[in-house]
Design an enzyme around this catalytic site. Sequence first.
Site, PDB file in Angstrom:
ATOM      1  N   LYS A 130      77.723  32.616  -6.035  1.00 34.00           N
ATOM      2  CA  LYS A 130      76.655  31.732  -6.542  1.00 34.00           C
ATOM      3  C   LYS A 130      76.859  31.358  -8.006  1.00 34.00           C
ATOM      4  O   LYS A 130      76.457  30.278  -8.439  1.00 34.00           O
ATOM      5  CB  LYS A 130      75.292  32.391  -6.358  1.00 34.00           C
ATOM      6  CG  LYS A 130      75.141  33.710  -7.072  1.00 34.00           C
ATOM      7  CD  LYS A 130      74.496  34.745  -6.205  1.00 34.00           C
ATOM      8  CE  LYS A 130      74.855  36.109  -6.753  1.00 34.00           C
ATOM      9  NZ  LYS A 130      74.614  37.216  -5.917  1.00 34.00           N
ATOM     10  N   ILE A 190      70.499  34.634   5.253  1.00 31.17           N
ATOM     11  CA  ILE A 190      69.472  33.685   5.716  1.00 31.17           C
ATOM     12  C   ILE A 190      70.068  32.275   5.740  1.00 31.17           C
ATOM     13  O   ILE A 190      70.582  31.817   4.718  1.00 31.17           O
ATOM     14  CB  ILE A 190      68.253  33.659   4.761  1.00 31.17           C
ATOM     15  CG1 ILE A 190      67.708  35.060   4.524  1.00 31.17           C
ATOM     16  CG2 ILE A 190      67.171  32.733   5.281  1.00 31.17           C
ATOM     17  CD1 ILE A 190      66.643  35.113   3.436  1.00 31.17           C
ATOM     18  N   LYS A 220      70.450  30.670  -7.957  1.00 37.07           N
ATOM     19  CA  LYS A 220      70.143  30.289  -6.575  1.00 37.07           C
ATOM     20  C   LYS A 220      69.194  29.092  -6.507  1.00 37.07           C
ATOM     21  O   LYS A 220      69.395  28.192  -5.689  1.00 37.07           O
ATOM     22  CB  LYS A 220      69.568  31.502  -5.836  1.00 37.07           C
ATOM     23  CG  LYS A 220      70.631  32.595  -5.638  1.00 37.07           C
ATOM     24  CD  LYS A 220      70.014  33.909  -5.214  1.00 37.07           C
ATOM     25  CE  LYS A 220      71.056  34.995  -4.998  1.00 37.07           C
ATOM     26  NZ  LYS A 220      70.452  36.330  -4.865  1.00 37.07           N
ATOM     27  N   GLY A 232      73.651  42.267   0.779  1.00 34.12           N
ATOM     28  CA  GLY A 232      74.234  43.301   1.636  1.00 34.12           C
ATOM     29  C   GLY A 232      75.510  42.809   2.302  1.00 34.12           C
ATOM     30  O   GLY A 232      75.719  41.605   2.476  1.00 34.12           O
TER      31      GLY A 232
HETATM   32  N1  HSE Z   1      71.839  41.018  -6.775  1.00 37.17           N
HETATM   33  C1  HSE Z   1      71.484  40.101  -5.738  1.00 37.17           C
HETATM   34  C2  HSE Z   1      70.085  40.462  -5.213  1.00 37.17           C
HETATM   35  C3  HSE Z   1      72.508  40.173  -4.653  1.00 37.17           C
HETATM   36  O1  HSE Z   1      69.576  41.528  -5.552  1.00 37.17           O
HETATM   37  O2  HSE Z   1      69.486  39.671  -4.511  1.00 37.17           O
HETATM   38  C4  HSE Z   1      72.514  39.011  -3.720  1.00 37.17           C
HETATM   39  O3  HSE Z   1      72.746  37.807  -4.333  1.00 37.17           O
END
Ligand code: HSE
Length: 415
Positions: free
Chosen positions: A100, A131, A200, A298
Amino acid sequence: MISVALMGHGVVGSGVAEILTTHKQKLFASIGEEIYLKRILDLREFPESPLADRFTKDFDQIISDRDIRVVIETMGGINPAYDFTKRCLKEGKSVVTSNKELVARHGAELLQLAKDNNANYLFEASVGGGIPILRPINQCLVANMVDEIAGILNGTTNFILTKMINENMPFDDALSLAQQLGYAERNPEADVEGHDACRKICILASLAYGKHVYPDNVHTEGITKITLEDVEYAASWGGVIKLIGSCKLLEDGMMDIVVAPMFVPCTSQLANINDVFNGIMVRGDCTGDVVFYGKGAGKLPTASAVVADTVDCCKHLKSRKYLFWADSTEECVADYKLSKTQVYLRLLADNTEDAYNKVQEKLGSVTKLSKADAPANELAVVTDKALPYGEILDAVDSLTQDGIKVLSNIRIGNL
Ligand code: HSE
């Protein structure tokens, strides 16, 4: 048989190798051909791996191999992932990534490079882990004008806030627990300061509105200042505190985009997304609200999205997927100080009645919140009207000058 290569055998990369091996037949049935993982690039040794003979430390073995049509980048970070991705796309190899940071920083350029070379650059795993969210926005919801996207985009901070809300655990303890469980990094800054969620929401906004939104242009606040007192006041208001990334399209075409903790009413679907789960609400003009929920991080959830993109690339070796946004040459993000919001304020004052009157002078009518065992010198309120955030900041400065200490200032999410 379609040969692919993997760059980076860390958590996500090893998950990709695992799924490509364990789900070989399932993937064969989908494409009608075998996906053959020919090379794995990593500087470390993996002698115990069943794929040990495929490892290489030399990128040339991937870039110069004409059999390799799709390259999966799960290295993370900007360099050398950026350089390697550009070189693959220039060779006409499609690239799939979960990175990302790279997409948020260089997505427009890499998408253009993919277009120029008749290749694909796909990154479903970069937002929301397992997702499905980018493909639904780009395909299933394409008939809508997307009025707003808002979501819980970071699992680590959602885990911390859930512990604070449900178990009354202080922030520092919840962060330590998140680190022990492997959710938070030893340096948790990217998560707790909101940078990960910012990347994101930038990717989501860029895709929904067709112009690259750069993270540096997005006002971002993390959760480090949230206290158990704030959590209790949120409950007395009828909600919970969540770290929300949100983007709205304004009438003038600018984007109102922010990452910040917000009070979310219990009636909102986002209020019930707990632990490390993510939830993303897309408000379409035809569909109304559509909510996507699942594991946002994950090994296998994220690898699942990466492999799905790999399958898509394998099915479209000679055609493009039309996932695209343009670089933004002019400013497309509105000044966050002009964004209208209601806020919750927690204040300390010698005379709380006087402070209550002063707050109303500066911010219009407010509603008091109560909490058991609140100190006599504490006042908590929610503004009744949405005001430009800049006016709220000015009022906070002015209250401070009047000797009233503003301990907390949290937006109310209209979610
Ligand atoms: N560090 C990120 C989170 C991992 O906790 O969502 C996934 O992008």
